[in-house]
Design a protein around this motif. Sequence first.
Motif, PDB file in Angstrom:
ATOM      1  N   ALA A  58       0.451 -99.976 -12.990  1.00 52.51           N
ATOM      2  CA  ALA A  58       0.411-100.401 -11.375  1.00 52.51           C
ATOM      3  C   ALA A  58      -0.219 -99.408 -10.663  1.00 52.51           C
ATOM      4  CB  ALA A  58       2.069-100.347 -11.171  1.00 52.51           C
ATOM      5  N   LEU A  59      -0.140 -98.244 -10.961  1.00 53.70           N
ATOM      6  CA  LEU A  59      -0.722 -97.114 -10.379  1.00 53.70           C
ATOM      7  C   LEU A  59      -2.193 -97.303 -10.200  1.00 53.70           C
ATOM      8  CD1 LEU A  59       0.070 -94.582  -8.467  1.00 53.70           C
ATOM      9  CD2 LEU A  59      -0.514 -93.335 -10.820  1.00 53.70           C
ATOM     10  N   SER A  60      -2.777 -97.667 -11.330  1.00 52.63           N
ATOM     11  CA  SER A  60      -4.526 -97.581 -11.579  1.00 52.63           C
ATOM     12  C   SER A  60      -4.633 -98.971 -10.731  1.00 52.63           C
ATOM     13  CB  SER A  60      -4.580 -97.827 -13.086  1.00 52.63           C
ATOM     14  OG  SER A  60      -4.324 -96.484 -13.415  1.00 52.63           O
ATOM     15  N   SER A  61      -3.924-100.167 -10.952  1.00 52.15           N
ATOM     16  CA  SER A  61      -4.605-101.275 -10.337  1.00 52.15           C
ATOM     17  C   SER A  61      -4.459-101.300  -8.749  1.00 52.15           C
ATOM     18  CB  SER A  61      -3.664-102.464 -10.926  1.00 52.15           C
ATOM     19  OG  SER A  61      -2.348-102.326 -10.288  1.00 52.15           O
ATOM     20  N   VAL A  62      -3.423-100.571  -8.293  1.00 52.49           N
ATOM     21  CA  VAL A  62      -3.472-100.248  -6.706  1.00 52.49           C
ATOM     22  C   VAL A  62      -4.515 -99.666  -6.511  1.00 52.49           C
ATOM     23  CG1 VAL A  62      -2.314 -99.118  -4.984  1.00 52.49           C
ATOM     24  CG2 VAL A  62      -1.159-100.789  -6.701  1.00 52.49           C
ATOM     25  N   LEU A 353       1.989 -86.177 -26.668  1.00 55.93           N
ATOM     26  CA  LEU A 353       0.578 -85.918 -26.129  1.00 55.93           C
ATOM     27  C   LEU A 353      -0.255 -87.331 -26.603  1.00 55.93           C
ATOM     28  CD1 LEU A 353      -1.624 -84.479 -24.754  1.00 55.93           C
ATOM     29  CD2 LEU A 353      -2.154 -83.364 -26.967  1.00 55.93           C
ATOM     30  N   LEU A 354       0.097 -87.444 -27.974  1.00 47.60           N
ATOM     31  CA  LEU A 354      -0.703 -88.828 -28.386  1.00 47.60           C
ATOM     32  C   LEU A 354      -0.136 -89.928 -27.739  1.00 47.60           C
ATOM     33  CD1 LEU A 354      -0.716 -88.136 -32.201  1.00 47.60           C
ATOM     34  CD2 LEU A 354      -2.700 -87.972 -30.824  1.00 47.60           C
ATOM     35  N   LEU A 355       1.199 -90.147 -27.597  1.00 45.28           N
ATOM     36  CA  LEU A 355       1.630 -91.341 -26.774  1.00 45.28           C
ATOM     37  C   LEU A 355       1.064 -91.267 -25.463  1.00 45.28           C
ATOM     38  CD1 LEU A 355       3.961 -93.758 -26.848  1.00 45.28           C
ATOM     39  CD2 LEU A 355       5.493 -91.821 -25.871  1.00 45.28           C
ATOM     40  N   GLY A 356       1.182 -90.132 -24.778  1.00 50.66           N
ATOM     41  CA  GLY A 356       0.639 -90.112 -23.362  1.00 50.66           C
ATOM     42  C   GLY A 356      -0.877 -90.390 -23.288  1.00 50.66           C
ATOM     43  N   LEU A 357      -1.656 -90.087 -24.190  1.00 51.36           N
ATOM     44  CA  LEU A 357      -3.097 -90.424 -24.038  1.00 51.36           C
ATOM     45  C   LEU A 357      -3.264 -91.653 -24.468  1.00 51.36           C
ATOM     46  CD1 LEU A 357      -4.696 -87.202 -25.986  1.00 51.36           C
ATOM     47  CD2 LEU A 357      -4.880 -87.740 -23.250  1.00 51.36           C
ATOM     48  N   GLY A 358      -2.642 -92.353 -25.449  1.00 44.55           N
ATOM     49  CA  GLY A 358      -2.824 -93.910 -25.801  1.00 44.55           C
ATOM     50  C   GLY A 358      -2.270 -94.670 -24.730  1.00 44.55           C
ATOM     51  N   GLY A 359      -1.164 -94.322 -24.082  1.00 36.07           N
ATOM     52  CA  GLY A 359      -0.525 -95.043 -22.991  1.00 36.07           C
ATOM     53  C   GLY A 359      -1.205 -95.092 -21.655  1.00 36.07           C
ATOM     54  N   ALA A 360      -1.710 -93.927 -21.307  1.00 35.77           N
ATOM     55  CA  ALA A 360      -2.516 -93.660 -20.134  1.00 35.77           C
ATOM     56  C   ALA A 360      -3.781 -94.396 -20.160  1.00 35.77           C
ATOM     57  CB  ALA A 360      -2.787 -92.221 -19.748  1.00 35.77           C
ATOM     58  N   VAL A 361      -4.547 -94.214 -21.379  1.00 35.00           N
ATOM     59  CA  VAL A 361      -5.838 -95.237 -21.656  1.00 35.00           C
ATOM     60  C   VAL A 361      -5.621 -96.675 -21.465  1.00 35.00           C
ATOM     61  CG1 VAL A 361      -7.634 -95.689 -22.950  1.00 35.00           C
ATOM     62  CG2 VAL A 361      -6.870 -93.301 -22.748  1.00 35.00           C
ATOM     63  N   PRO A 393      -9.960 -93.458  -9.322  1.00 32.66           N
ATOM     64  CA  PRO A 393      -8.730 -94.188  -9.940  1.00 32.66           C
ATOM     65  C   PRO A 393      -8.378 -93.907 -11.335  1.00 32.66           C
ATOM     66  CG  PRO A 393     -10.034 -95.559  -8.351  1.00 32.66           C
ATOM     67  CD  PRO A 393     -10.952 -94.512  -8.845  1.00 32.66           C
ATOM     68  N   ALA A 394      -9.386 -94.222 -12.111  1.00 34.85           N
ATOM     69  CA  ALA A 394      -9.231 -93.867 -13.394  1.00 34.85           C
ATOM     70  C   ALA A 394      -8.564 -92.522 -13.877  1.00 34.85           C
ATOM     71  CB  ALA A 394     -10.474 -94.390 -14.120  1.00 34.85           C
ATOM     72  N   LEU A 395      -9.277 -91.587 -13.209  1.00 36.97           N
ATOM     73  CA  LEU A 395      -9.028 -90.121 -13.600  1.00 36.97           C
ATOM     74  C   LEU A 395      -7.567 -89.840 -13.043  1.00 36.97           C
ATOM     75  CD1 LEU A 395     -12.325 -88.272 -12.582  1.00 36.97           C
ATOM     76  CD2 LEU A 395     -11.359 -88.754 -15.018  1.00 36.97           C
ATOM     77  N   VAL A 396      -7.194 -90.426 -11.824  1.00 43.47           N
ATOM     78  CA  VAL A 396      -5.656 -90.307 -11.507  1.00 43.47           C
ATOM     79  C   VAL A 396      -5.028 -91.026 -12.329  1.00 43.47           C
ATOM     80  CG1 VAL A 396      -4.357 -90.922  -9.196  1.00 43.47           C
ATOM     81  CG2 VAL A 396      -6.741 -90.164  -8.828  1.00 43.47           C
ATOM     82  N   GLY A 397      -5.144 -92.190 -12.891  1.00 40.05           N
ATOM     83  CA  GLY A 397      -4.353 -92.778 -13.677  1.00 40.05           C
ATOM     84  C   GLY A 397      -3.954 -91.970 -15.126  1.00 40.05           C
ATOM     85  N   LEU A 398      -5.006 -91.662 -15.407  1.00 46.91           N
ATOM     86  CA  LEU A 398      -4.898 -90.793 -16.689  1.00 46.91           C
ATOM     87  C   LEU A 398      -4.047 -89.434 -16.726  1.00 46.91           C
ATOM     88  CD1 LEU A 398      -8.726 -90.820 -18.343  1.00 46.91           C
ATOM     89  CD2 LEU A 398      -6.506 -91.978 -18.986  1.00 46.91           C
ATOM     90  N   LEU A 451       1.417 -86.817  -6.279  1.00 42.57           N
ATOM     91  CA  LEU A 451       1.528 -87.793  -5.299  1.00 42.57           C
ATOM     92  C   LEU A 451       0.486 -87.394  -4.093  1.00 42.57           C
ATOM     93  CD1 LEU A 451       5.499 -88.002  -4.826  1.00 42.57           C
ATOM     94  CD2 LEU A 451       3.659 -89.722  -5.870  1.00 42.57           C
ATOM     95  N   LEU A 452       0.303 -86.146  -3.742  1.00 48.10           N
ATOM     96  CA  LEU A 452      -0.785 -86.145  -2.906  1.00 48.10           C
ATOM     97  C   LEU A 452      -2.138 -86.169  -3.067  1.00 48.10           C
ATOM     98  CD1 LEU A 452       0.511 -82.184  -2.114  1.00 48.10           C
ATOM     99  CD2 LEU A 452       1.095 -84.375  -0.819  1.00 48.10           C
ATOM    100  N   VAL A 453      -2.286 -86.481  -4.464  1.00 44.54           N
ATOM    101  CA  VAL A 453      -3.605 -86.928  -4.875  1.00 44.54           C
ATOM    102  C   VAL A 453      -3.842 -88.442  -4.571  1.00 44.54           C
ATOM    103  CG1 VAL A 453      -5.329 -87.032  -6.687  1.00 44.54           C
ATOM    104  CG2 VAL A 453      -4.449 -84.830  -6.505  1.00 44.54           C
TER     105      VAL A 453
END
Length: 875
Positions: A58-62, A353-361, A393-398, A451-453
Amino acid sequence: MPSELDSAAGTAGAFSAAAAVPAARFSPWRQALRMARRDWRAGELYLLLFALVLAVAALSSVGFLADRMRLGLERDARQMIASDVLIVSDQPFDAAFAARAAQAGLATAQTVTFPSMATARPAAQAGAAASAAAAEPPSQLAALKAVGPGYPLRGQVKVAAARGGPEVAAGGIPAPGTVWVDEALLDSLGVSLGDTIQLGSRAFRIERIITQELDRGAGFMNFAPRVMLPLSDLDATGLVGWGSRVTYRLLVAGPDAAGQAYRQWADAEIARRGLRNTRVESLESGQPQMRATLDRAERFLSLVAVLSAMIAAVAIAMSARRYMQRHTDACAVYKCMGLSRREILLAFSLEFLLLGLGGAVAGVVLGYLAHYGLLLSLGNLLTVTLPQPSPAPALVGLLAGMVLLAGFALPPLLALTRVPPLRVLRRDLGAPPVSTWIAYALGLGAFVALLLVAARDLRLGLTTAGGFLGAGVAFALLALGLLSLLARLMRGGRLARGSVGWRFALAVLERRRAVTVLQTVALAVGLMALLLLGMTRNDLIASWRNATPADAPNRFIINIQPDQRAPLAGMLAHAGIPDLLYPMVRGRLTQIAGQPVHAERFEDGRARNLVEREFNLSYTDRLPEGNRVVAGRWLAAGTEAGASVEEGIAKTLGIRLGDTLRFDVAGQAVEAPVTSLRKLDWGSMRVNFFVILPPAAMKGMPETYITAFHLPAPQAALGNRLVAAFPNITVVNTDLILRQIQEVLDQVIAAVEFLFAFTLAAGVTVLYAALSGSRDERKRDAGLLKALGASAAVVRQTQYAEFLVVGGLAGLLASLGAIAVGWGLSQFVFDFPYRFNGWIVPAGVLSGMLCAFAGGWLGLREVLKQPALATLREA
């Protein structure tokens, strides 16, 4: 799904080999992978990963869509100045400016604009019949624009070959000896296509009707009917000479890097040469109404991203809490196997960490694909090809995925490592109270930075983050207070009567107070984000539409003499138009706070231009419509000295409250202290003045009148009748510029509508993940009730009553919080009047009940269909 004891036993078996070897051989990475595989097979990570992926998506698509729209709007907004870089001067340009652009591989074009009279020379009067007996041909003040080859460099001028004919791209400039004109000029002069008009000493044939000119500019005289002629014919008109009020523009366009370098060189060159009346113009100065619209659109898109992050935080926190609860037994077994707190925490952290990286990507990829779906849903709204998004946006999403997971999952993990080994034998022992406020503080700090970013606006990010953090604390205190009141009422016997299901539900809420408060606050924060998004979106669109409504003034009349005021007002009243005539006095600013005003005193080019020409002053003892006092006090009735100044020009000229201004009005000095600063609604198209004085201060001064009003299309002939009755006045038709503004507003509003609908759907889905966080507790309660003999109807009534109470309380808190934060955003970020909507409270309560009821029904519908023992074993 396997039971928790089965999962714990299996995991303990996996750890037994690691515990039997020396600690030096313990591999946290290998163990993290083993835990991740086992938890995945057991279904423990589904909810957490689903919440994380959907939140980041949701955050990345926006972010992707907002980034592409921002880049596209910035690129296409250049059409509003017909170039990438625009240099404006009141003197012809030195050849060095064009030469430097050519050297850098940039394209250039030139325009010259100024007001002048256009006189009709109809074809019927062009021959000998047009003698002295012929009537004096009509004339009209026009905004002349001489354009050179290549104009425009960005965008395009659209023309029509006949009245009402299809508009087409001009594909060039007028041919020598011809002009393109606004249709309003044909009506004013009574001429047609093919007829001839006189401009100075040169006659021109009317060849085309201008239907679109995006770079028209916001200057008042640009509202006069446009006459566009080739720059090569300008000298032949004899209209440009010493003392002429002419504006020269040099248009430059090309690659972004080269254009930016040229802009910097031009700024430095203008400063080096001390060219006081030359400036580099941008969209902000050339089209202030359009820039304000685009700024508000970008802020709203940023608000969407921020609120998506808010909902994501709620979902991650609730999912992590559920994960901790379901791994309490397993963690006790790990300790019995000999693992230390550090090793357990390291293993869990690496698993997350593994979960976060996989989920964020996965979330970023899903968000990128989803934003294409958004673009397809826009259909023909976006008629241009948007540029590809930047990596931001990709960096912010990750980063969002990692920050959300670390900030809101790490504190429960810290508590999980404190579970005593004795819990293996005594299931009543949980994690001991542990102070994790440092971890939560770090997580909240990182979240606020995120949030500021995402907001790309410090004020927006701080207002939203501060509002939500404050609301979370307030929600918790209010929920505790209401639950305490509920317990008091129960102990007093006032709630002892009623249905069994409702009594059980209220008893559960009071007994499980901490869980109830957490669930209520989580639901309230998520609902507040959705309510705030919907409310802000409605107010934003309403403010845009009200700023330049369909019935905005489309006619200006200037140069009305005092003795013409009454008869002209009478003609307007006969046509159903109210008396909106404003006095206007011309005066030059000579002193500010006792200091002489000279152009050399100011570095800003706009400030120098302002002080070198006369101001249009006015007087009244009533605050004009669309004006708002932002500092000081409005002029009181009967005041003899005082001045109200528009806040923008006050900032440009360095004027402060209390400063005394001196004006030279026809050789008479007028002094007045600044008593108030006003904010004007420039997009309203009403008559506005930079400086307003009290009537007593302007008594006896030479004045004219000006008015603006909306003239419906069926009454368009009124303008000609007014000019015939009062030949000295000038009627300016602004229909064309209003139509252009409305078209851009409709496009931006439609984009916001689609974006809002998508984010609302994503927010509701993430909200469901947050509601699922307490599913295990509710399953256990349902199983206990059934084991004690309660019927399915009583269990169902108990669960639904609990959901309705929690949902209604969360909805009430969310609506109050949305009102408070919405007021702050309207006042300090979006800058539009706040409109209280009384329906927000009942809508919030009803939405909370529906969301909680739906979440409970989806999560517990299977519980009622299975035996009590199976429910207890699974929970």
